[in-house]
Design a protein around this motif. Structure first.
Motif, mmCIF file in Angstrom:
data_model
loop_
_atom_site.group_PDB
_atom_site.id
_atom_site.type_symbol
_atom_site.label_atom_id
_atom_site.label_comp_id
_atom_site.label_asym_id
_atom_site.label_seq_id
_atom_site.Cartn_x
_atom_site.Cartn_y
_atom_site.Cartn_z
ATOM 1 N N LYS A 3 127.355 -29.309 19.871
ATOM 2 C CA LYS A 3 128.198 -30.243 19.135
ATOM 3 C C LYS A 3 128.780 -29.500 17.948
ATOM 4 O O LYS A 3 128.120 -29.260 16.955
ATOM 5 N N ASN A 4 130.025 -29.093 18.084
ATOM 6 C CA ASN A 4 130.693 -28.354 17.022
ATOM 7 C C ASN A 4 131.426 -29.339 16.141
ATOM 8 O O ASN A 4 132.472 -29.861 16.506
ATOM 9 N N LEU A 5 130.859 -29.639 14.984
ATOM 10 C CA LEU A 5 131.473 -30.598 14.075
ATOM 11 C C LEU A 5 132.594 -29.903 13.323
ATOM 12 O O LEU A 5 132.363 -29.074 12.451
ATOM 13 N N SER A 6 133.835 -30.184 13.688
ATOM 14 C CA SER A 6 134.984 -29.512 13.101
ATOM 15 C C SER A 6 135.132 -29.875 11.636
ATOM 16 O O SER A 6 135.270 -31.030 11.288
ATOM 17 N N LEU A 7 135.116 -28.921 10.777
ATOM 18 C CA LEU A 7 135.154 -29.131 9.334
ATOM 19 C C LEU A 7 136.438 -28.583 8.768
ATOM 20 O O LEU A 7 136.948 -28.950 7.747
ATOM 21 N N ASN A 8 136.890 -28.592 9.852
ATOM 22 C CA ASN A 8 138.094 -27.871 9.614
ATOM 23 C C ASN A 8 137.938 -26.544 8.903
ATOM 24 O O ASN A 8 136.972 -26.157 8.779
ATOM 25 N N THR A 218 118.171 -31.932 10.691
ATOM 26 C CA THR A 218 118.929 -32.778 11.630
ATOM 27 C C THR A 218 118.031 -33.347 12.723
ATOM 28 O O THR A 218 118.526 -33.971 13.658
ATOM 29 N N ARG A 219 116.714 -33.142 12.601
ATOM 30 C CA ARG A 219 115.775 -33.566 13.646
ATOM 31 C C ARG A 219 114.725 -34.520 13.076
ATOM 32 O O ARG A 219 113.557 -34.164 12.891
ATOM 33 N N GLY A 285 121.846 -24.464 15.458
ATOM 34 C CA GLY A 285 121.545 -25.567 16.358
ATOM 35 C C GLY A 285 120.401 -26.422 15.859
ATOM 36 O O GLY A 285 120.235 -27.565 16.254
ATOM 37 N N ASP A 286 119.553 -25.847 14.986
ATOM 38 C CA ASP A 286 118.384 -26.539 14.463
ATOM 39 C C ASP A 286 117.445 -26.946 15.592
ATOM 40 O O ASP A 286 116.936 -28.063 15.633
ATOM 41 N N TYR A 363 125.076 -28.443 13.991
ATOM 42 C CA TYR A 363 123.838 -28.401 14.771
ATOM 43 C C TYR A 363 124.150 -28.625 16.234
ATOM 44 O O TYR A 363 125.269 -28.997 16.616
ATOM 45 N N LEU A 364 123.148 -28.358 17.073
ATOM 46 C CA LEU A 364 123.289 -28.476 18.511
ATOM 47 C C LEU A 364 122.963 -29.899 18.955
ATOM 48 O O LEU A 364 121.890 -30.418 18.631
ATOM 49 N N ASP A 365 123.873 -30.532 19.656
ATOM 50 C CA ASP A 365 123.657 -31.890 20.154
ATOM 51 C C ASP A 365 122.874 -31.789 21.454
ATOM 52 O O ASP A 365 123.431 -31.761 22.550
ATOM 53 N N ALA A 366 121.557 -31.663 21.294
ATOM 54 C CA ALA A 366 120.716 -31.394 22.469
ATOM 55 C C ALA A 366 119.850 -32.603 22.830
ATOM 56 O O ALA A 366 119.478 -33.385 21.979
#
Length: 366
Positions: A3-8, A218-219, A285-286, A363-366
């Motif tokens: 999950k690449n959170l674009s932050l621009n 993030t977990r 990815g955490d 982080y990684l949307d796993a």
């Protein structure tokens, strides 16, 4: 799926620029120190040129960059401390918030060892802390305000005006503060403070902002998150809120950037030494974690603050020793296997270690 959170330069002393918070009297004092300092550096470099053997001893340590090796070797020749000089000193300092803490103090010492100007920002305005061994990062030089590279200032992360004033004129900022009995609770320091410092960096056009956060932020279902959250009321929730706040604040910025560093468990005091880049692993990815010393965290935080590489901008990464890696949660064991959809970064130098970091990542949307 992720999950690449674009932050621009050593110039004439008259051209040295001091931060805006240094008054005229102090500037004159520093000018005199700088003159003596340059004379010392000339002697150091002359001696170093005549004793390459001493330089080679230090330069064999791959955790030390070439500038550190040169200055360290020359200082060894003259019997001087490692922090006593660099042939070229940038006019803008790096500021460390939370400089009296266990990791923040080592960040300050790491910068001094490199011969770089630093502003140690503490709630009390006092530095160095008495019970922290700065030798953990190889610094045994002058840790007082008489050192021309060191400025010690009082700054409360709960006060936006104080942050803005003290971060003015800095090239980079390392946020190493965290909740404490005297300094403030987790909401005030790990949440609000992280965001406020980021906003102050943007306001003052500070080029780089590095936040020392924590793995597993993030977990919330992981044992690491739950244990730490209970140990210091709400701290992981607030650390994550701080991360998100910084990410959002920098989403439309082009001239300034941030990096969130998420270290694993802090393994000390028995291993509070610099093992260097070859002992470290970085992931994004955490999902994986491990132990790491505060000394190595300080080294990496400073290297990230000084980095101009585009790939370390506006991103987050985890840091731990590569010799014993564990999943953040039992559901992430698959990421320990060869061929897993996760980049595990290694390197013999910090440049190599950072080379595979992805920008604009959370982080990684796993």
């Amino acid at each position: 799926m992720s999950k690449n959170l674009s932050l621009n330069n050593l110039t004439t002393i008259s051209t040295i620029q001091y931060p805006s918070f240094i008054d005229g009297t102090l500037s004159k004092m520093m000018m005199k120190s700088a003159l003596a300092y340059c004379s010392y550096v000339a002697a150091v470099l002359l001696a170093a040129s005549k004793n390459t053997a001493a330089l080679s001893i230090i330069s064999n340590d791959r955790s030390i960059n070439r500038r550190d090796a040169l200055i360290g070797g020359a200082a060894t020749i003259l019997g001087a401390p490692l922090a006593c000089g660099a042939a070229s000193t940038p006019s803008k300092p790096v500021a460390v918030l939370g400089a009296s803490g266990k990791t923040g103090a080592l960040c300050v010492a790491t910068l001094l060892r490199r011969g770089l100007p630093v502003v140690a920002l503490t709630r009390s305005g006092e530095w160095p802390p008495k019970k922290i061994d700065l030798n953990a990062v190889g610094f045994d030089g002058d840790a007082t305000s008489s050192n021309p590279l060191l400025t010690i200032q009082a700054c409360d992360v709960k006060n936006a005006e104080s942050l803005s004033t003290n971060l003015s004129g800095c090239r980079a900022v390392v946020y190493a503060a965290s909740a404490s009995k005297k300094g403030g609770n987790s909401k005030e320091v790990d949440g609000d403070g992280v965001i406020a410092a980021g906003n102050a960096c943007l306001q003052q056009n500070v080029g780089r902002y590095v936040v020392i956060s924590s793995g597993s932020t993030t977990r919330p279902n992981s044992l690491g998150f739950k244990f730490t959250e209970m140990a210091v009321a709400g701290i992981m929730t607030q650390k994550r809120r701080g991360e998100v706040g910084v990410r959002d604040a920098y989403s439309n910025q082009s001239g300034s950037s941030y990096t969130i560093l998420r270290p694993g468990g802090l393994d000390e005091p028995k291993q509070n030494i610099i093992q260097g880049p070859s002992a470290l692993e970085i992931t994004q990815g955490d999902v994986l974690a491990g132990f790491v010393s505060r000394a190595d965290v300080a080294e990496v935080a400073v290297e990230l603050a000084l980095s101009s590489a585009p790939n370390v901008k506006n991103t987050a990464c985890e840091l731990y020793y590569r010799n014993k890696v564990v999943p953040v949660d039992k559901g992430f064991k698959k990421y320990l296997q060869d061929g897993a959809d996760l980049d595990r970064l290694y390197g013999e130098s910090y440049d190599e270690l950072f080379q595979g970091i992805k920008p604009n990542y959370d982080y990684l949307d796993a």
